[in-house]
Design an enzyme around this catalytic site. Structure first.
Site, PDB file in Angstrom:
ATOM      1  CD  GLU A 135      -2.813   1.324   2.398  1.00 53.47           C
ATOM      2  OE1 GLU A 135      -2.732   0.468   3.300  1.00 53.47           O
ATOM      3  OE2 GLU A 135      -3.632   2.253   2.418  1.00 53.47           O
ATOM      4  CE  LYS A 173      -6.122  -0.109   1.550  1.00 49.06           C
ATOM      5  NZ  LYS A 173      -6.805  -0.681   2.699  1.00 49.06           N
TER       6      LYS A 173
HETATM    7  P1  13P Z   1      -9.348   4.394   3.907  1.00 52.02           P
HETATM    8  O1  13P Z   1     -10.179   3.675   2.858  1.00 52.02           O
HETATM    9  O2  13P Z   1     -10.177   4.989   4.998  1.00 52.02           O
HETATM   10  O3  13P Z   1      -8.379   5.347   3.284  1.00 52.02           O
HETATM   11  O4  13P Z   1      -8.507   3.293   4.647  1.00 52.02           O
HETATM   12  C1  13P Z   1      -7.859   2.347   3.920  1.00 52.02           C
HETATM   13  C2  13P Z   1      -6.651   1.900   4.605  1.00 52.02           C
HETATM   14  O5  13P Z   1      -6.499   0.739   4.886  1.00 52.02           O
HETATM   15  C3  13P Z   1      -5.614   2.871   4.928  1.00 52.02           C
HETATM   16  O6  13P Z   1      -4.438   2.211   5.277  1.00 52.02           O
END
Ligand code: 13P
Length: 334
Positions: free
Chosen positions: A175, A217
């Protein structure tokens, strides 16, 4: 054997949407404060139970990211949360980064902690039933940021994390989040996100990470929250898929967006528009494209619950309504 397990798990994770319910102790405290509730492990447990026991959640959700506290918790009937999810055909996962730290010499850039002892922690989380993990790196667009230094550092850390996960038989969610905060244009976001993703995939390859056994992500490419001219839904979708096409290897099985502070409705509409483009040209966009939303899946349910027992069913209904929409958007069917 291990390899095909990773590939199959990754594909299963993105078959529907992934619920990010991995708010850290400080983040869940902030979320609950918005409804006037004080966070305690027991209150947090009740809230997560509401989400995970929603009747039919498995029709729309294929994975749930848990937090360290949550993976150790159980339902009122003493079923561990990870077991409950697994029984419903939902893959349980775990946030393994330990949050971000500011370093004064790096300006607004932050780096993510949590590599020390990670291999051992992964083994423990596996015992609790985790089949995948998540590590988040953040990038702020502002004068001179993100710097080359942090782009390289974050990418290497993501790569080392990812390879440790795969060695442990756990699918890493990678991510890299370019934040929406700020007054940058969509073009600035595009340039930064493209560079970030390129660097991440270069380092993943250098560390020998198997692309078929990860989930990406990323953020959608949008205007900064405070930018005077907000890009249209069509622009966001078009520019986002262009950047993905340039940077994400074709054998990555899935992309699951974070919502990043977009409203539930906007995050859903963007995902739908992206998948409408994908449907027209699947050979250019071969990955499954879904959501791994935290706030955009939970926001409305949290408000409907407001910390009251009598609101649990209503909140579950609100949650399922949003989850169904997000699932449909992941197929471009809204
Ligand atoms: P949000 O969809 O609220 O941005 O959170 C996703 C997430 O896992 C952030 O690390």
């Amino acid at each position: 054997m291990k390899k095909s397990f990773l590939h199959e798990t990754a594909q299963k994770m993105v078959s529907r949407a992934i619920l990010a319910a991995d708010e850290s102790t400080s983040t869940i405290k902030k979320r609950l404060a918005t409804i006037g509730i004080e966070s305690t492990p027991e209150v947090n447990r009740q809230y997560r139970q509401l989400l995970f026991t929603a009747d039919g959640i498995e029709n729309y959700v294929s994975g749930v990211i848990l937090y360290d506290e949550t993976i150790r918790q159980s339902t009122d009937g003493s079923i561990p949360f990870a077991t409950l999810l697994e029984k419903k055909g939902i893959v349980p996962g775990i946030k393994v980064d330990k949050g971000t730290v500011a370093v004064s010499t790096l300006g607004v850039d932050k780096f993510t902690q949590g590599l020390d002892g990670l291999a051992k922690r992964l083994e423990e989380y596996k015992e609790f039933g985790a089949k995948f993990a998540k590590w988040r790196a953040v990038y702020t667009i502002s004068d001179g940021s993100p710097t080359e230094t942090i782009i390289e550092r974050n990418a290497q850390d993501l790569a080392l994390y990812a390879v440790l996960c795969q060695e442990a038989g756990i699918v890493p969610i990678v991510e890299p989040e370019v934040l929406m905060d700020g007054n940058h244009s969509i073009d600035q976001d595009k340039a930064v996100s493209e560079k970030v993703l390129k660097t991440v995939f270069n380092w993943l390859a250098s560390y020998g990470v198997d692309p078929e056994g990860i989930i990406l992500k990323p953020n959608m490419i949008t205007s900064g929250k405070n930018h005077s001219q907000q890009a249209s839904i069509e622009e966001v979708a078009e520019i986002t898929v262009q950047v993905l096409k340039k940077t994400v290897p074709h054998n990555v099985p899935g992309i699951a967006f974070l919502s990043g502070g977009q409203s539930p409705e906007l995050a859903t509409t963007h995902l739908n528009e992206i998948n409408k483009i994908r449907k027209k040209n699947q050979s250019e966009y071969p990955w499954r494209i879904t959501a791994s939303y935290g706030r955009a899946l939970q926001g409305e349910a949290l408000e409907a619950w407001s910390g009251k027992k009598e609101n649990v069913q209503k909140a579950q209904k609100v949650f399922l309504t949003r989850a169904e929409k997000v699932y449909k958007a992941s197929k471009g069917q809204l």
